[in-house]
Design a protein around this motif. Structure first.
Motif, short mmCIF file in Angstrom:
data_model
loop_
_atom_site.label_atom_id
_atom_site.label_comp_id
_atom_site.label_asym_id
_atom_site.label_seq_id
_atom_site.Cartn_x
_atom_site.Cartn_y
_atom_site.Cartn_z
N ILE A 65 0.82 -1.21 0.00
CA ILE A 65 0.00 0.00 0.00
C ILE A 65 0.85 1.27 0.00
CG2 ILE A 65 -0.20 0.21 2.52
CD1 ILE A 65 -3.00 0.79 -0.08
N LYS A 66 2.11 1.13 0.41
CA LYS A 66 3.01 2.30 0.45
C LYS A 66 3.69 2.57 -0.89
CE LYS A 66 4.25 1.65 5.36
NZ LYS A 66 5.35 1.45 6.31
N VAL A 71 -0.18 4.89 -3.77
CA VAL A 71 -0.42 6.24 -3.23
C VAL A 71 -1.06 7.13 -4.29
CG1 VAL A 71 0.69 8.31 -2.32
CG2 VAL A 71 1.46 6.05 -1.54
N LEU A 74 -4.67 6.16 -4.58
CA LEU A 74 -5.46 6.66 -3.45
C LEU A 74 -5.78 8.15 -3.62
CD1 LEU A 74 -3.75 4.87 -0.43
CD2 LEU A 74 -6.18 4.78 -0.99
N LYS A 75 -4.81 8.91 -4.02
CA LYS A 75 -5.04 10.34 -4.22
C LYS A 75 -6.09 10.59 -5.30
CE LYS A 75 -0.47 11.95 -2.66
NZ LYS A 75 0.81 12.57 -3.07
N ILE A 82 -10.39 7.78 5.16
CA ILE A 82 -10.00 6.39 4.89
C ILE A 82 -10.32 5.60 6.16
CG2 ILE A 82 -8.11 4.78 4.44
CD1 ILE A 82 -6.74 6.96 2.81
N LEU A 91 0.12 2.07 7.09
CA LEU A 91 0.02 3.18 6.15
C LEU A 91 1.17 4.16 6.35
CD1 LEU A 91 -3.81 3.97 6.30
CD2 LEU A 91 -2.61 2.12 5.11
N SER A 92 1.62 4.75 5.26
CA SER A 92 2.71 5.72 5.33
C SER A 92 2.16 7.10 5.74
CB SER A 92 3.38 5.84 3.96
OG SER A 92 2.46 6.37 3.01
N GLU A 94 2.48 9.74 4.10
CA GLU A 94 1.93 10.35 2.89
C GLU A 94 0.45 9.95 2.73
OE1 GLU A 94 3.06 10.91 -1.85
OE2 GLU A 94 4.08 9.38 -0.64
N ILE A 95 0.14 8.69 2.99
CA ILE A 95 -1.25 8.23 2.89
C ILE A 95 -2.10 8.84 4.01
CG2 ILE A 95 -2.78 6.22 3.05
CD1 ILE A 95 -0.53 4.57 1.76
N ILE A 98 -3.64 12.21 3.24
CA ILE A 98 -4.52 12.42 2.08
C ILE A 98 -5.93 12.90 2.46
CG2 ILE A 98 -5.70 11.26 0.16
CD1 ILE A 98 -3.21 9.48 -0.14
N CYS A 103 -7.36 9.22 8.59
CA CYS A 103 -7.52 7.77 8.46
C CYS A 103 -7.99 7.24 9.81
CB CYS A 103 -6.22 7.10 8.06
SG CYS A 103 -5.58 7.66 6.45
#
Length: 314
Positions: A65-66, A71, A74-75, A82, A91-92, A94-95, A98, A103
């Protein structure tokens, strides 16, 4: 609200179903890749994928997922939130950045107790009398984010992990709806977790084997804590036997000679159960499963194997 859902096992399905039926716009469902399962190692889709496809939801299964590709995807889905329920990947940052509402994870414990992969199992294994569900705002740590809402649930002395699992899955579904409504209305304030916490690690083969030197109650908790998966086991006549159901004798049964205090000693058949000596107290074993055979009740095991005086588990 426009939501991306991330989850994999059957525990996550009630939450996804609740979000779907509540009318949230689910722009994508992320779940683990299909994997071999069962004796035939047939490729099997996750329960979350099955539900999503049955209801016309878009399914994505990135191995990582990273990854930049995941990513970017996802964006492009532009989630406002989320929702993560037993997804199986971290999750990172960055995620996490978002969605506008963050999340949100549905975790099957009363955080900060039992962070980690197997919170339901360990609550039962440790003989806890209470557990529950917590929704939290995820951060980069493992179940370390600020808490949003929680709901507790009592654990009876006979409850199995499977029974508790089903109850908590339904509670989690209700709680995520309440959490989203509260966030939109501005009625929920994230609360940092206390510093003291406990951890619920993945189960290993070592956790599954019964040590008859333990107290009867500890063994009973081990048996119900590993029911229905992966199962607590011992050995009998050199072969593995899983034990699925037990209870702790309310009092000693009258066998009190030193020879009969050997941990694992099968004392006899009592009230439809095998009475087994432990390190402290007597354990009643009601249901067993020898390797390669179906589950059976204690009298069938006793008679089928023609148990002799002095035989031992372990």
């Amino acid at each position: 609200m426009r939501i991306v859902f991330m989850g994999t096992p059957d525990f996550a399905v009630p939450a996804l179903e609740a979000l779907y039926k509540a009318g949230h716009a689910i722009s994508g469902v992320f779940t683990q890749p299909d994997r071999p399962s069962g004796r035939g190692n047939k490729i099997k889709a996750s329960p979350v994928k099955v539900f999503a496809e049955e209801n016309g939801l878009a399914v994505y299964q990135p191995a990582k997922i990273k990854s930049p590709e995941a990513v970017t995807l996802l964006k492009s889905l532009e989630p406002e939130c989320i929702v993560v329920v037993a997804f199986g990947q971290l999750l990172s940052k960055e995620i996490l950045a978002i969605p506008a509402y963050g999340c949100i994870n549905v975790h099957a414990s009363l955080l900060p107790a039992y962070r980690g992969a197997a919170p339901v199992h360990w609550a039962v294994l440790n003989g806890e009398t209470k557990t529950g569900v917590t929704t939290m705002l995820m951060d980069a740590g493992l179940d370390t984010g600020d808490m949003l809402l929680c709901r507790d649930y009592p654990i009876s002395s006979e409850a199995t992990t499977g029974e508790l699992y089903d109850v908590l899955a339904r509670m989690g579904a209700e709680l995520i709806l309440e959490t989203l409504d509260g966030l939109v209305a501005g009625k929920i304030k994230p609360t940092p977790q206390p510093e003291q916490f406990t951890y619920a690690p993945l189960l290993t083969r070592e956790h599954e084997q019964i040590a008859w030197s333990w107290h009867a109650e500890q063994i009973h908790n081990r048996i119900r804590g590993l029911n229905p998966w992966p199962g607590a086991f011992t050995f009998f006549r050199g072969e593995q036997v899983k034990i699925w159901q037990s209870s702790v004798a309310a009092q000693q049964l009258g066998w009190d000679t030193p020879a009969e205090k050997i941990p694992g000693l099968i004392i006899g058949l009592e009230n439809g159960a095998l009475a087994v000596q432990t390190g402290s107290g007597i354990l009643y074993v009601q249901e067993l499963q020898p390797a390669g055979k179906k589950r059976m009740h204690a009298p069938d095991f006793y008679n089928g194997y023609r148990l002799k005086s002095g035989e031992i588990f372990g």
